[in-house]
Motif scaffolding. Structure first.
Motif, PDB file in Angstrom:
ATOM      1  N   LEU A  52       0.835  -1.205   0.000  1.00 16.35           N
ATOM      2  CA  LEU A  52       0.000   0.000   0.000  1.00 16.35           C
ATOM      3  C   LEU A  52       0.866   1.250   0.000  1.00 16.35           C
ATOM      4  N   LEU A  53       1.895   1.261   0.824  1.00 13.51           N
ATOM      5  CA  LEU A  53       2.779   2.419   0.865  1.00 13.51           C
ATOM      6  C   LEU A  53       3.480   2.618  -0.474  1.00 13.51           C
ATOM      7  N   GLY A  54       3.921   1.528  -1.069  1.00 14.06           N
ATOM      8  CA  GLY A  54       4.557   1.608  -2.386  1.00 14.06           C
ATOM      9  C   GLY A  54       3.599   2.107  -3.450  1.00 14.06           C
ATOM     10  N   ALA A  55       2.365   1.632  -3.396  1.00 19.53           N
ATOM     11  CA  ALA A  55       1.355   2.078  -4.367  1.00 19.53           C
ATOM     12  C   ALA A  55       1.076   3.564  -4.211  1.00 19.53           C
ATOM     13  N   ALA A  56       1.020   4.033  -2.970  1.00 19.89           N
ATOM     14  CA  ALA A  56       0.795   5.463  -2.739  1.00 19.89           C
ATOM     15  C   ALA A  56       1.947   6.287  -3.299  1.00 19.89           C
ATOM     16  N   LEU A  57       3.176   5.842  -3.042  1.00 19.71           N
ATOM     17  CA  LEU A  57       4.333   6.565  -3.587  1.00 19.71           C
ATOM     18  C   LEU A  57       4.326   6.537  -5.114  1.00 19.71           C
ATOM     19  N   ASP A  58       4.042   5.383  -5.698  1.00 17.96           N
ATOM     20  CA  ASP A  58       3.977   5.288  -7.159  1.00 17.96           C
ATOM     21  C   ASP A  58       2.969   6.284  -7.719  1.00 17.96           C
ATOM     22  N   ARG A  63       3.104  12.397 -11.162  1.00 17.63           N
ATOM     23  CA  ARG A  63       2.990  13.787 -11.627  1.00 17.63           C
ATOM     24  C   ARG A  63       3.920  14.688 -10.824  1.00 17.63           C
ATOM     25  N   ASP A  64       4.687  15.502 -11.516  1.00 13.95           N
ATOM     26  CA  ASP A  64       5.604  16.419 -10.841  1.00 13.95           C
ATOM     27  C   ASP A  64       4.873  17.339  -9.869  1.00 13.95           C
ATOM     28  N   GLU A  65       3.700  17.817 -10.287  1.00 15.75           N
ATOM     29  CA  GLU A  65       2.951  18.750  -9.443  1.00 15.75           C
ATOM     30  C   GLU A  65       2.555  18.096  -8.118  1.00 15.75           C
ATOM     31  N   THR A  66       2.218  16.810  -8.170  1.00 14.97           N
ATOM     32  CA  THR A  66       1.835  16.093  -6.960  1.00 14.97           C
ATOM     33  C   THR A  66       3.051  15.875  -6.067  1.00 14.97           C
ATOM     34  N   VAL A  67       4.173  15.550  -6.661  1.00 14.76           N
ATOM     35  CA  VAL A  67       5.417  15.385  -5.900  1.00 14.76           C
ATOM     36  C   VAL A  67       5.762  16.685  -5.183  1.00 14.76           C
ATOM     37  N   ILE A  68       5.720  17.772  -5.911  1.00 15.98           N
ATOM     38  CA  ILE A  68       6.077  19.071  -5.341  1.00 15.98           C
ATOM     39  C   ILE A  68       5.127  19.439  -4.200  1.00 15.98           C
ATOM     40  N   ALA A  69       3.833  19.234  -4.398  1.00 13.53           N
ATOM     41  CA  ALA A  69       2.849  19.561  -3.355  1.00 13.53           C
ATOM     42  C   ALA A  69       3.044  18.698  -2.117  1.00 13.53           C
ATOM     43  N   CYS A  70       3.250  17.406  -2.317  1.00 12.51           N
ATOM     44  CA  CYS A  70       3.446  16.490  -1.203  1.00 12.51           C
ATOM     45  C   CYS A  70       4.725  16.833  -0.444  1.00 12.51           C
ATOM     46  N   CYS A  71       5.807  17.038  -1.154  1.00 12.86           N
ATOM     47  CA  CYS A  71       7.077  17.343  -0.506  1.00 12.86           C
ATOM     48  C   CYS A  71       7.023  18.682   0.221  1.00 12.86           C
ATOM     49  N   ALA A  72       6.328  19.649  -0.344  1.00 11.49           N
ATOM     50  CA  ALA A  72       6.182  20.939   0.338  1.00 11.49           C
ATOM     51  C   ALA A  72       5.410  20.753   1.644  1.00 11.49           C
ATOM     52  N   ALA A  73       4.347  19.981   1.606  1.00 16.06           N
ATOM     53  CA  ALA A  73       3.538  19.746   2.803  1.00 16.06           C
ATOM     54  C   ALA A  73       4.321  18.982   3.867  1.00 16.06           C
ATOM     55  N   LEU A  74       5.161  18.052   3.433  1.00 15.62           N
ATOM     56  CA  LEU A  74       5.933  17.231   4.371  1.00 15.62           C
ATOM     57  C   LEU A  74       7.297  17.831   4.699  1.00 15.62           C
ATOM     58  N   LYS A  75       7.606  18.971   4.068  1.00 14.59           N
ATOM     59  CA  LYS A  75       8.899  19.641   4.268  1.00 14.59           C
ATOM     60  C   LYS A  75      10.070  18.716   3.919  1.00 14.59           C
ATOM     61  N   LEU A  76       9.948  18.109   2.740  1.00  9.27           N
ATOM     62  CA  LEU A  76      10.984  17.218   2.218  1.00  9.27           C
ATOM     63  C   LEU A  76      11.562  17.802   0.937  1.00  9.27           C
ATOM     64  N   GLN A  77      12.811  17.432   0.649  1.00  5.06           N
ATOM     65  CA  GLN A  77      13.353  17.752  -0.669  1.00  5.06           C
ATOM     66  C   GLN A  77      12.590  16.912  -1.691  1.00  5.06           C
ATOM     67  N   ASP A  79      13.317  15.076  -4.118  1.00  5.50           N
ATOM     68  CA  ASP A  79      13.811  13.762  -4.520  1.00  5.50           C
ATOM     69  C   ASP A  79      13.625  12.688  -3.451  1.00  5.50           C
ATOM     70  N   ARG A  80      13.205  13.053  -2.258  1.00  6.48           N
ATOM     71  CA  ARG A  80      13.103  12.091  -1.160  1.00  6.48           C
ATOM     72  C   ARG A  80      12.024  11.037  -1.388  1.00  6.48           C
ATOM     73  N   LEU A  81      10.933  11.397  -2.046  1.00 10.17           N
ATOM     74  CA  LEU A  81       9.880  10.410  -2.319  1.00 10.17           C
ATOM     75  C   LEU A  81      10.392   9.328  -3.264  1.00 10.17           C
ATOM     76  N   ALA A  82      11.113   9.728  -4.281  1.00  4.74           N
ATOM     77  CA  ALA A  82      11.660   8.755  -5.226  1.00  4.74           C
ATOM     78  C   ALA A  82      12.710   7.872  -4.543  1.00  4.74           C
ATOM     79  N   GLN A  83      13.491   8.452  -3.648  1.00  4.37           N
ATOM     80  CA  GLN A  83      14.472   7.664  -2.906  1.00  4.37           C
ATOM     81  C   GLN A  83      13.767   6.643  -2.012  1.00  4.37           C
ATOM     82  N   ALA A  84      12.719   7.066  -1.338  1.00  2.00           N
ATOM     83  CA  ALA A  84      11.962   6.150  -0.477  1.00  2.00           C
ATOM     84  C   ALA A  84      11.344   5.029  -1.304  1.00  2.00           C
ATOM     85  N   GLN A  85      10.804   5.374  -2.452  1.00  2.00           N
ATOM     86  CA  GLN A  85      10.194   4.363  -3.321  1.00  2.00           C
ATOM     87  C   GLN A  85      11.235   3.361  -3.783  1.00  2.00           C
ATOM     88  N   ALA A  86      12.429   3.820  -4.100  1.00  2.00           N
ATOM     89  CA  ALA A  86      13.498   2.915  -4.545  1.00  2.00           C
ATOM     90  C   ALA A  86      13.910   1.967  -3.424  1.00  2.00           C
TER      91      ALA A  86
END
Length: 97
Positions: A52-58, A63-77, A79-86
């Motif tokens: 489930l966590l992997g599916a959510a990250l995938d 979408r870049d816009e979703t990555v940017i919004a999520c990372c801004a909300a979580l105060k992450l760089q 690229d961190r979501l892609a690193q976590a997914q890997a």
């Protein structure tokens, strides 16, 4: 990034996704899951379901816009979501060149 850190980032991203009224229905439709399925997957004795966590990250990473919004909300760089997914997918150490 270690497995624990990746799981924490994925869980935070999943919680963010669940709070997004416009995105959650799209995720549910794309994954075929219901809200009850999500609740059940999050409440296992071993913690959140890694699939489930992997599916959510995938989904977020589609979408870049979703990555940017999520990372801004979580105060992450960004690229961190892609690193976590890997890490969760077991491909963190692979190099294709």
């Amino acid at each position: 990034m270690n497995q624990n850190a990746a799981e924490n980032i994925a869980l935070d991203a999943f919680v963010w996704l669940c709070a997004e009224e416009d995105l959650l229905p799209v995720f549910l439709n794309a994954s075929g899951a219901s809200v009850d399925d999500l609740r059940a997957a999050l409440s296992t004795a071993q913690g959140a379901d890694p699939a489930l966590l992997g599916a959510a990250l995938d989904f977020i990473l589609m979408r870049d816009e979703t990555v940017i919004a999520c990372c801004a909300a979580l105060k992450l760089q960004n690229d961190r979501l892609a690193q976590a997914q890997a890490v969760l997918a077991g491909t963190a150490g692979m190099h294709w060149t």
